[in-house]
Design a protein around this motif. Sequence first.
Motif, PDB file in Angstrom:
ATOM      1  N   UNK A 133      -5.778 -15.040   7.434  1.00 52.88           N
ATOM      2  CA  UNK A 133      -4.598 -15.553   7.116  1.00 52.88           C
ATOM      3  C   UNK A 133      -4.479 -15.340   5.595  1.00 52.88           C
ATOM      4  N   UNK A 134      -3.165 -14.801   5.131  1.00 48.28           N
ATOM      5  CA  UNK A 134      -2.956 -14.431   3.845  1.00 48.28           C
ATOM      6  C   UNK A 134      -3.624 -13.427   3.182  1.00 48.28           C
ATOM      7  N   UNK A 135      -4.185 -12.589   3.914  1.00 43.08           N
ATOM      8  CA  UNK A 135      -5.004 -11.486   3.476  1.00 43.08           C
ATOM      9  C   UNK A 135      -3.967 -10.361   2.804  1.00 43.08           C
ATOM     10  N   UNK A 136      -4.571  -9.514   2.198  1.00 46.35           N
ATOM     11  CA  UNK A 136      -3.755  -8.467   1.567  1.00 46.35           C
ATOM     12  C   UNK A 136      -4.277  -7.164   2.220  1.00 46.35           C
ATOM     13  N   UNK A 137      -3.356  -6.175   2.172  1.00 50.21           N
ATOM     14  CA  UNK A 137      -3.640  -4.806   2.785  1.00 50.21           C
ATOM     15  C   UNK A 137      -3.828  -3.995   1.364  1.00 50.21           C
ATOM     16  N   UNK A 138      -5.003  -3.490   1.040  1.00 49.48           N
ATOM     17  CA  UNK A 138      -5.357  -2.748   0.000  1.00 49.48           C
ATOM     18  C   UNK A 138      -4.676  -1.319   0.321  1.00 49.48           C
ATOM     19  N   UNK A 139      -3.950  -0.772  -0.823  1.00 50.21           N
ATOM     20  CA  UNK A 139      -3.561   0.546  -1.002  1.00 50.21           C
ATOM     21  C   UNK A 139      -3.526   1.135  -2.318  1.00 50.21           C
ATOM     22  N   UNK A 140      -3.832   2.465  -2.095  1.00 50.60           N
ATOM     23  CA  UNK A 140      -3.702   2.981  -3.643  1.00 50.60           C
ATOM     24  C   UNK A 140      -2.408   3.436  -4.023  1.00 50.60           C
ATOM     25  N   UNK A 161       9.691  -6.262   1.403  1.00 56.33           N
ATOM     26  CA  UNK A 161      11.090  -6.176   0.817  1.00 56.33           C
ATOM     27  C   UNK A 161      10.792  -5.000  -0.528  1.00 56.33           C
ATOM     28  N   UNK A 162       9.870  -5.236  -1.204  1.00 55.82           N
ATOM     29  CA  UNK A 162       9.747  -4.332  -2.318  1.00 55.82           C
ATOM     30  C   UNK A 162       9.704  -2.931  -2.168  1.00 55.82           C
ATOM     31  N   UNK A 163       9.164  -2.488  -0.759  1.00 55.13           N
ATOM     32  CA  UNK A 163       9.407  -1.269  -0.548  1.00 55.13           C
ATOM     33  C   UNK A 163      10.508  -0.913   0.128  1.00 55.13           C
ATOM     34  N   UNK A 164      11.579  -1.740   0.350  1.00 54.37           N
ATOM     35  CA  UNK A 164      12.686  -1.485   1.383  1.00 54.37           C
ATOM     36  C   UNK A 164      12.227  -1.289   2.514  1.00 54.37           C
ATOM     37  N   UNK A 165      11.277  -1.683   3.084  1.00 55.88           N
ATOM     38  CA  UNK A 165      10.579  -1.276   4.260  1.00 55.88           C
ATOM     39  C   UNK A 165      11.013  -2.242   5.500  1.00 55.88           C
ATOM     40  N   UNK A 166      11.734  -2.165   6.549  1.00 60.99           N
ATOM     41  CA  UNK A 166      11.546  -3.410   7.712  1.00 60.99           C
ATOM     42  C   UNK A 166      11.590  -2.633   8.954  1.00 60.99           C
ATOM     43  N   UNK A 167      10.623  -3.011   9.960  1.00 60.28           N
ATOM     44  CA  UNK A 167      10.855  -2.388  11.153  1.00 60.28           C
ATOM     45  C   UNK A 167      10.111  -3.383  12.176  1.00 60.28           C
ATOM     46  N   UNK A 184       1.674  -0.467  -9.341  1.00 60.64           N
ATOM     47  CA  UNK A 184       0.383  -1.514  -9.083  1.00 60.64           C
ATOM     48  C   UNK A 184       1.101  -2.919  -9.037  1.00 60.64           C
ATOM     49  N   UNK A 185       0.538  -3.647  -7.960  1.00 64.25           N
ATOM     50  CA  UNK A 185       0.964  -5.094  -7.923  1.00 64.25           C
ATOM     51  C   UNK A 185       0.820  -5.517  -6.633  1.00 64.25           C
ATOM     52  N   UNK A 186       0.982  -6.984  -6.513  1.00 64.06           N
ATOM     53  CA  UNK A 186       0.945  -7.660  -5.209  1.00 64.06           C
ATOM     54  C   UNK A 186       2.242  -7.946  -4.567  1.00 64.06           C
ATOM     55  N   UNK A 204       1.339 -12.277   4.505  1.00 64.45           N
ATOM     56  CA  UNK A 204       0.387 -11.431   3.795  1.00 64.45           C
ATOM     57  C   UNK A 204       0.859 -10.489   2.547  1.00 64.45           C
ATOM     58  N   UNK A 205       0.065  -9.864   2.285  1.00 65.83           N
ATOM     59  CA  UNK A 205       0.488  -8.905   0.998  1.00 65.83           C
ATOM     60  C   UNK A 205      -0.043  -7.558   0.979  1.00 65.83           C
ATOM     61  N   UNK A 206       0.751  -6.771   0.420  1.00 62.73           N
ATOM     62  CA  UNK A 206       0.197  -5.404   0.137  1.00 62.73           C
ATOM     63  C   UNK A 206      -0.423  -5.373  -1.588  1.00 62.73           C
ATOM     64  N   UNK A 207      -1.374  -5.114  -1.577  1.00 62.89           N
ATOM     65  CA  UNK A 207      -1.934  -5.021  -2.992  1.00 62.89           C
ATOM     66  C   UNK A 207      -2.132  -3.370  -3.263  1.00 62.89           C
ATOM     67  N   UNK A 208      -1.319  -2.936  -3.931  1.00 56.52           N
ATOM     68  CA  UNK A 208      -1.244  -1.572  -4.606  1.00 56.52           C
ATOM     69  C   UNK A 208      -2.059  -1.642  -5.882  1.00 56.52           C
ATOM     70  N   UNK A 209      -3.218  -0.640  -5.657  1.00 51.11           N
ATOM     71  CA  UNK A 209      -3.903  -0.650  -6.769  1.00 51.11           C
ATOM     72  C   UNK A 209      -4.351   0.800  -7.039  1.00 51.11           C
TER      73      UNK A 209
END
Length: 232
Positions: A133-140, A161-167, A184-186, A204-209
């Motif tokens: 629960x509430x985990x992040x998907x890490x992406x570069x 929302x921040x990527x303007x992606x909905x599916x 970079x951000x969460x 959940x979150x996308x963690x862009x690093x």
Amino acid sequence: MRIFPENVSTYGKEVDNLFWLITVFVGIAFVSSLFILLYPLIKNNSRKNPKAKYITGEKRKHFKWVLIALGLLLGSDFIILYQEHGAWTEIEAAPAKADVHVGIIARQWNWIFVYPGPDGVLNTADDVTVDEMNSSLHVPVNKNIVFELRSQDVIHSFFLANARFKQDVLPGRTLVRWFNITKEGKYDISCTQICGVLHSKMRNFVLAESADAYKHFTDSLYSAHAGKMAFK
Ligand SMILES: [Cu+2]
């Protein structure tokens, strides 16, 4: 003033432009239909025109206004279609170059992330699944992240929302989509289809690093996983 959440994806600007284009057309249509409804009401009030006019709309001078309205409506529809076609094909088609492959699985009620493992190939034995629960998907950042969307149970909807992606995520189907996050951000992932009582907990979150931080994360995830496999 910021109306939307910050756009951090390569194709987000196109989606925002489409939003404004449609808003302007709908706004004009809204104001002019109000005017068409209200103006004759005020102009032809009962004091000036005690006897109502009976217009059947068959005469050319009346009927032409129907055609003009139809033309304007169709015209704006075609402009929107023309503008959206490019954005649509870009977002729906996977990019030629995929830098990272991941799996995203929706279930009642969490987002599950599947990392491809040391071989970098998804759907192989060394894949690592994170279901927390509430985990992040890490992406570069600044990489094409191509993901397979699946559902284990009901219809969910993946919204970043921040990527303007909905599916919508549909049980029984695998949809391949992508994004490229430029900062970079969460960022929040939310489910935007009511999918059961804990629907609202699917947060959940996308963690862009940076590339280094991403490598560090996957290295430690994979080595922890390899350790677990060895103990079994
Ligand atoms: Cu859901």
